[in-house]
Scaffold this active site. Structure first.
Site, mmCIF file in Angstrom:
data_model
loop_
_atom_site.group_PDB
_atom_site.id
_atom_site.type_symbol
_atom_site.label_atom_id
_atom_site.label_comp_id
_atom_site.label_asym_id
_atom_site.label_seq_id
_atom_site.Cartn_x
_atom_site.Cartn_y
_atom_site.Cartn_z
ATOM 1 C CE1 TYR A 1 -4.950 8.543 7.519
ATOM 2 C CE2 TYR A 1 -4.982 6.586 8.890
ATOM 3 C CZ TYR A 1 -5.062 7.955 8.770
ATOM 4 O OH TYR A 1 -5.248 8.721 9.886
ATOM 5 C CE LYS B 1 -5.030 22.606 0.662
ATOM 6 N NZ LYS B 1 -5.001 24.086 0.912
ATOM 7 C CG ASP C 1 -7.249 25.443 3.497
ATOM 8 O OD1 ASP C 1 -8.219 25.080 2.791
ATOM 9 O OD2 ASP C 1 -6.409 26.287 3.103
ATOM 10 C CG ASP D 1 -6.990 10.985 11.519
ATOM 11 O OD1 ASP D 1 -7.654 10.470 12.432
ATOM 12 O OD2 ASP D 1 -5.774 11.248 11.617
ATOM 13 C CG ASP E 1 -8.973 13.865 16.477
ATOM 14 O OD1 ASP E 1 -9.675 12.848 16.287
ATOM 15 O OD2 ASP E 1 -7.880 13.839 17.071
HETATM 16 C C1 IPM Z 1 -8.698 7.354 14.102
HETATM 17 C C2 IPM Z 1 -7.294 7.150 14.633
HETATM 18 C C3 IPM Z 1 -6.585 6.154 13.724
HETATM 19 C C4 IPM Z 1 -6.454 6.810 12.352
HETATM 20 C C5 IPM Z 1 -5.229 5.665 14.243
HETATM 21 C C6 IPM Z 1 -5.321 5.053 15.616
HETATM 22 C C7 IPM Z 1 -4.611 4.680 13.283
HETATM 23 O O1 IPM Z 1 -6.656 8.367 14.748
HETATM 24 O O2 IPM Z 1 -9.424 6.351 13.962
HETATM 25 O O3 IPM Z 1 -9.079 8.494 13.875
HETATM 26 O O4 IPM Z 1 -5.529 7.582 12.102
HETATM 27 O O5 IPM Z 1 -7.301 6.517 11.524
HETATM 28 MG MG MG Z 2 -7.887 10.070 14.387
#
Ligand code: IPM
Ligand code: MG
Length: 369
Positions: free
Chosen positions: A143, A194, A227, A251, A255
Site C-alpha cells: 500500500y 506467502k 491462498d 484487505d 472482505d
Molecule cells: C478497506 C478498503 C480500503 C483499503 C480502500 C477504501 C482504500 O478496501 O479499508 O478495506 O483498501 O484498505
Molecule cells: Mg477492503
C-alpha cells in the site's frame, strides 16, 4: 472531572453520511442519558473534501484527527471521482490518515450474530458461533512501498510498479498486538503470508516466530499461506482465532471473512496506533464496507457496521467495555426483533430503512440501559 472525550466524525462519501447519522443519534443518546459525553466535531474526507477543498484530506482535518481521542470514519470513494489523478482520489484521504496517524494495527472482528445465520451464503453449521479476529497490518506493505508508479518505456509501452516491503519492526509490532489479543481470546494466532513466493513472506514468518519464541510461548502459533487461508476461511472458519497478516492480504481476507457473517454491512473495524506514555493510542474506527454509491442517499444502507465500530471505540479508546456491550446487545436485540436492512433481508423478516434501523437501535438501548 476528566475532560470530555474528543471525537472527530468523518462521514466521507456515498453511504458514509447516512450511516454516520445513526451513530450521531446514539452519541446524543449517550449524552442525554448521561452515560458519556463526547465533544464531537465533524470534518470532510474523500470525495466530499475534494469537492470543497480540491484535496481528499486537508492538513487542518488531519491535524484535527491527530488531536482527537478517536476518529469515527464512514466511507470514501465513488464513480464521480474515479478519473481523478491518483493522488487526489478519495481513497488517498483515508490512506493518508492511516499513515500519518501511524495506525498500524487494524482489528477486523468477524462475528456471526445468531439471528443472521441464515443471511450467510454458508451453511449454518459452518458458521454458527463464529468469532474470529483478523488483524491487518495497515501502514506498510504494498500500500505504501516505494518505488511505485506508472512509467512509459522507450518503446512507448508502459510499466506499473508497486513495492511490497516490510521491516522487522513493522512485523513485530503488529504481531505483538496479535499475541496480546489472542491471550484475551482463545489464545491462538495464525500468521498469514506467502513465504513460498515472497521475500517479505519469509521475513514475516521468521519475525513472528522469533517474537513468539521470545515472549509469547504460551500462545499457540501456526503459519499459513494466504491462498490456503482464503480457502480455509470458507471451508472451516471456526478453526481460527486471531489471524495476523499484512496490509494487502488483510484487505482481501477481511472482505472474505465479512461474508461469512452474512453481510459486509455488519463488520466494524478499529485502527490503532502505538500506546504513548500515558497509554493513549491514536485510533480510527470505521465500517469495513465501502461507500456503496449504488444505494447512497436512498436510506437503504445498513448502519450496524458503523454502530459496531462506535462500540469498538468505546471499548478500545475509552475503556468502556460495559457501554460497548450495551451497543452490541442493542444490535443483537434489533436483529432478534426481525428488522433488516436489504443487505441482510431473509424470508420472514421486515425490510427497514437505515433510519428505521437507527430508531430500533435507540428503542433497544432504552430497554437495555
Ligand atoms: C478497506 C478498503 C480500503 C483499503 C480502500 C477504501 C482504500 O478496501 O479499508 O478495506 O483498501 O484498505
Ligand atoms: Mg477492503
Amino acid at each position: 472531572m476528566a475532560a470530555n472525550k474528543k471525537i472527530l466524525l468523518l462521514p466521507g462519501d456515498g453511504i458514509g453520511p447516512e450511516v454516520m447519522r445513526q451513530v450521531g443519534r446514539v452519541v446524543e443518546w449517550f449524552d442525554r442519558r448521561r452515560i458519556a459525553t463526547f465533544d464531537v466535531t465533524e470534518g470532510l474526507c474523500g470525495g466530499a473534501a475534494y469537492d470543497k477543498h480540491g484535496t481528499p484530506l486537508t492538513d487542518e482535518t488531519l491535524a484535527e484527527a491527530q488531536r482527537s481521542d478517536a476518529v469515527l470514519f464512514g466511507a470514501v470513494g465513488g464513480p464521480k471521482w474515479d478519473n481523478l489523478p491518483f493522488n487526489l482520489k478519495p481513497e488517498r484521504g483515508l490512506l493518508r490518515l492511516r499513515k500519518e496517524m501511524d495506525l498500524f494495527a487494524n482489528l477486523r472482528p468477524a462475528m456471526v450474530f445468531d439471528p443472521l445465520i441464515g443471511a450467510s451464503t454458508l451453511k449454518p453449521e459452518v458458521i454458527q458461533g463464529l468469532d474470529i479476529m483478523i488483524l491487518r497490518e495497515l501502514t506498510g506493505g504494498v500500500y505504501f512501498g516505494e518505488p511505485r508508479g506508472i512509467t512509459t518505456l522507450p518503446d512507448g509501452s508502459r510499466r506499473g510498479v508497486d513495492t511490497q516491503v516490510y521491516t522487522t519492526a513493522e512485523i513485530q509490532r503488529v504481531a505483538r498486538v496479535g499475541f496480546e489479543l489472542a491471550r484475551k481470546r482463545k489464545n491462538r494466532v495464525t500468521s498469514v503470508e506467502k513465504a513460498n513466493v515472497m521475500h517479505t513472506g519469509v521475513l514475516w514468518r521468521e519475525e513472528v516466530q522469533k517474537l513468539h519464541d521470545a515472549e509469547y510461548k504460551d500462545v499457540e502459533l501456526a503459519d499459513m499461506y494466504a491462498d490456503n487461508c482464503a480457502m480455509q476461511l470458507v471451508r472451516n472458519p471456526r478453526q481460527f482465532d486471531v489471524i495476523v497478516t499484512d496490509n494487502l492480504f488483510g484487505d482481501l481476507l477481511s472482505d472474505c471473512a465479512a461474508m461469512l457473517t452474512g453481510s459486509l454491512g455488519m463488520l466494524p473495524s478499529a485502527s490503532l496506533g502505538a500506546a504513548d506514555s500515558s497509554g493513549r493510542r491514536k485510533a480510527l474506527y470505521e465500517p469495513v464496507h465501502g461507500s456503496a454509491p449504488d444505494i447512497a442517499g436512498k436510506d437503504l444502507a445498513n448502519p450496524l457496521a458503523s454502530l459496531l465500530s462506535f462500540a469498538m471505540m468505546l471499548r478500545y479508546s475509552f475503556d468502556m467495555a460495559e457501554e460497548a456491550k450495551l451497543v452490541e446487545n442493542a444490535v443483537q436485540a434489533a436483529l432478534k426483533s426481525g428488522v433488516r436492512t436489504s443487505d441482510i433481508l431473509q424470508p420472514g423478516t421486515a425490510r427497514v430503512s437505515t433510519t428505521v434501523m437507527g430508531d430500533t437501535i435507540l428503542r433497544e438501548l432504552e430497554k437495555l440501559a
